[in-house]
Scaffold this active site. Structure first.
Site, PDB file in Angstrom:
ATOM      1  N   THR A  58       0.830  -1.172  -0.186  1.00 56.49           N
ATOM      2  CA  THR A  58      -0.077   0.001   0.080  1.00 56.49           C
ATOM      3  C   THR A  58       0.814   1.259   0.131  1.00 56.49           C
ATOM      4  O   THR A  58       2.029   1.148   0.681  1.00 56.49           O
ATOM      5  CB  THR A  58      -0.811   0.079   1.283  1.00 56.49           C
ATOM      6  N   ILE A  59       0.280   2.470  -0.547  1.00 58.82           N
ATOM      7  CA  ILE A  59       0.994   3.787  -0.220  1.00 58.82           C
ATOM      8  C   ILE A  59       0.248   4.089   1.213  1.00 58.82           C
ATOM      9  O   ILE A  59      -0.744   4.119   1.224  1.00 58.82           O
ATOM     10  CB  ILE A  59       0.636   4.719  -1.595  1.00 58.82           C
ATOM     11  N   SER A  60       1.330   4.346   1.795  1.00 56.71           N
ATOM     12  CA  SER A  60       1.196   4.934   3.101  1.00 56.71           C
ATOM     13  C   SER A  60       0.152   6.309   2.997  1.00 56.71           C
ATOM     14  O   SER A  60       0.170   6.979   1.954  1.00 56.71           O
ATOM     15  CB  SER A  60       2.079   5.308   4.056  1.00 56.71           C
ATOM     16  N   ASP A 142      16.670  -7.254  -0.808  1.00 62.06           N
ATOM     17  CA  ASP A 142      15.953  -7.324   0.476  1.00 62.06           C
ATOM     18  C   ASP A 142      16.670  -6.162   1.354  1.00 62.06           C
ATOM     19  O   ASP A 142      17.340  -6.132   1.807  1.00 62.06           O
ATOM     20  CB  ASP A 142      16.433  -8.758   0.984  1.00 62.06           C
TER      21      ASP A 142
HETATM   22  N1  SAH Z   1       6.727   3.912   1.423  1.00 65.36           N
HETATM   23  C1  SAH Z   1       6.036   3.097   0.642  1.00 65.36           C
HETATM   24  C2  SAH Z   1       5.200   1.894   1.344  1.00 65.36           C
HETATM   25  C3  SAH Z   1       4.981   0.654   0.674  1.00 65.36           C
HETATM   26  S1  SAH Z   1       4.112  -0.681   1.661  1.00 65.36           S
HETATM   27  C4  SAH Z   1       4.677   3.886   0.184  1.00 65.36           C
HETATM   28  O1  SAH Z   1       4.153   4.835   0.725  1.00 65.36           O
HETATM   29  O2  SAH Z   1       4.348   3.809  -1.299  1.00 65.36           O
HETATM   30  C5  SAH Z   1       5.681  -1.515   2.144  1.00 65.36           C
HETATM   31  C6  SAH Z   1       6.615  -1.803   1.044  1.00 65.36           C
HETATM   32  O3  SAH Z   1       7.695  -2.787   1.757  1.00 65.36           O
HETATM   33  C7  SAH Z   1       6.015  -2.839  -0.064  1.00 65.36           C
HETATM   34  O4  SAH Z   1       6.498  -2.100  -1.234  1.00 65.36           O
HETATM   35  C8  SAH Z   1       6.584  -3.935   0.177  1.00 65.36           C
HETATM   36  O5  SAH Z   1       6.869  -4.690  -1.235  1.00 65.36           O
HETATM   37  C9  SAH Z   1       8.165  -3.484   0.638  1.00 65.36           C
HETATM   38  N2  SAH Z   1       8.759  -4.865   1.311  1.00 65.36           N
HETATM   39  C10 SAH Z   1       8.312  -5.464   2.289  1.00 65.36           C
HETATM   40  N3  SAH Z   1       9.306  -6.554   2.571  1.00 65.36           N
HETATM   41  C11 SAH Z   1      10.356  -6.123   2.134  1.00 65.36           C
HETATM   42  C12 SAH Z   1      11.747  -6.465   2.269  1.00 65.36           C
HETATM   43  N4  SAH Z   1      12.264  -7.546   3.016  1.00 65.36           N
HETATM   44  N5  SAH Z   1      12.540  -5.660   1.501  1.00 65.36           N
HETATM   45  C13 SAH Z   1      12.495  -4.555   0.802  1.00 65.36           C
HETATM   46  N6  SAH Z   1      10.889  -3.961   0.585  1.00 65.36           N
HETATM   47  C14 SAH Z   1      10.206  -4.875   1.284  1.00 65.36           C
END
Ligand code: SAH
Length: 219
Positions: A58-60, A142
């Site tokens: 999600t976009i926060s 990661d």
């Molecule tokens: N700041 C972003 C938040 C996206 S939601 C926004 O506001 O658009 C959280 C994100 O974390 C997702 O895109 C998901 O793919 C990513 N994520 C989850 N686990 C991860 C990991 N181990 N390494 C990198 N990204 C990860």
């Protein structure tokens, strides 16, 4: 309370966040005015709530982006280096890029390649200069391991919840430096992690939140 900040335009959203004191710095207000959320959350860009962007991400909500930018602001000086873990839509990466200016550098890392493509596309439509200049680099990896090849960082933002504080991210913080990270399984809180100039690390619990977890990538 938070969704009362929704607006009909990006400018109105920012002005409502200012009115609710969720934004309290001119620099954060200016950066959020410059980066139109319509490029990153096309369905309901000016609604103050999280929205799905695919791939379980999600976009926060805008007020969470405001909290993160305000909290990290002392470390987002002109020329600072920033890591945005879980960069998702790329919105906050763009906000950080706006704040650290032409001498700064922001690395966005996400483990879903399609989201890295999405954030690259979004930023290209919004402000291609950030990518062409190399001020913003998106990496597929990661994020729990950080991106050591570009570090250390003045500020690290983590956009998904970790079960515990990842040591690799603490190691990649500059001294001084600050991290904003949601921690917890079930109940989660945002923690502010401060490394002082001597390398001493302190953590402070800020407020309860609900973020998607940092996970292993499903193949
Ligand atoms: N700041 C972003 C938040 C996206 S939601 C926004 O506001 O658009 C959280 C994100 O974390 C997702 O895109 C998901 O793919 C990513 N994520 C989850 N686990 C991860 C990991 N181990 N390494 C990198 N990204 C990860």
């Amino acid at each position: 309370m938070a969704w009362s900040c929704s607006g009909r335009t990006n400018a109105e959203l920012v002005s409502n966040l200012l009115g609710a004191k969720l934004i309290y710095s001119q620099r954060v207000a200016d950066a959020m005015r410059h980066v139109d959320r319509a490029y990153y959350a096309p369905n309901m860009p000016y609604q103050d709530s999280p929205q799905p962007i695919g791939y379980d991400a999600t976009i926060s909500a805008p007020h969470m982006h405001a909290h993160a930018a305000e909290n990290l602001l002392p470390f987002l000086y002109e020329g600072a280096k920033v890591l945005d873990v879980g960069s998702g839509s790329g919105y906050l990466t763009a906000i950080f890029a706006q704040l650290v200016g032409k001498e700064g550098k922001v690395i966005g890392v996400d483990h879903i390649p399609q989201l890295v493509e999405l954030s690259t596309r979004n930023l290209k439509n919004d402000n291609p200069d950030f990518l062409n200049s190399g001020n913003v680099v998106f990496v597929t990896a990661d994020g729990r391991k950080g991106v050591p090849e570009h570090g250390p960082y003045d500020a690290i933002h983590v956009g998904a919840a970790a079960p515990t504080l990842p040591k690799a991210l603490v190691d990649q913080l500059k001294a001084p430096g600050r991290m904003f990270i949601p921690i917890g399984t079930g109940l989660q809180s945002v923690f502010q992690i401060d490394k002082d100039k001597n390398g001493n690390v302190q953590q402070q619990e800020l407020f309860g939140v609900r973020y998607v977890p940092l996970t292993d990538r499903r193949s």
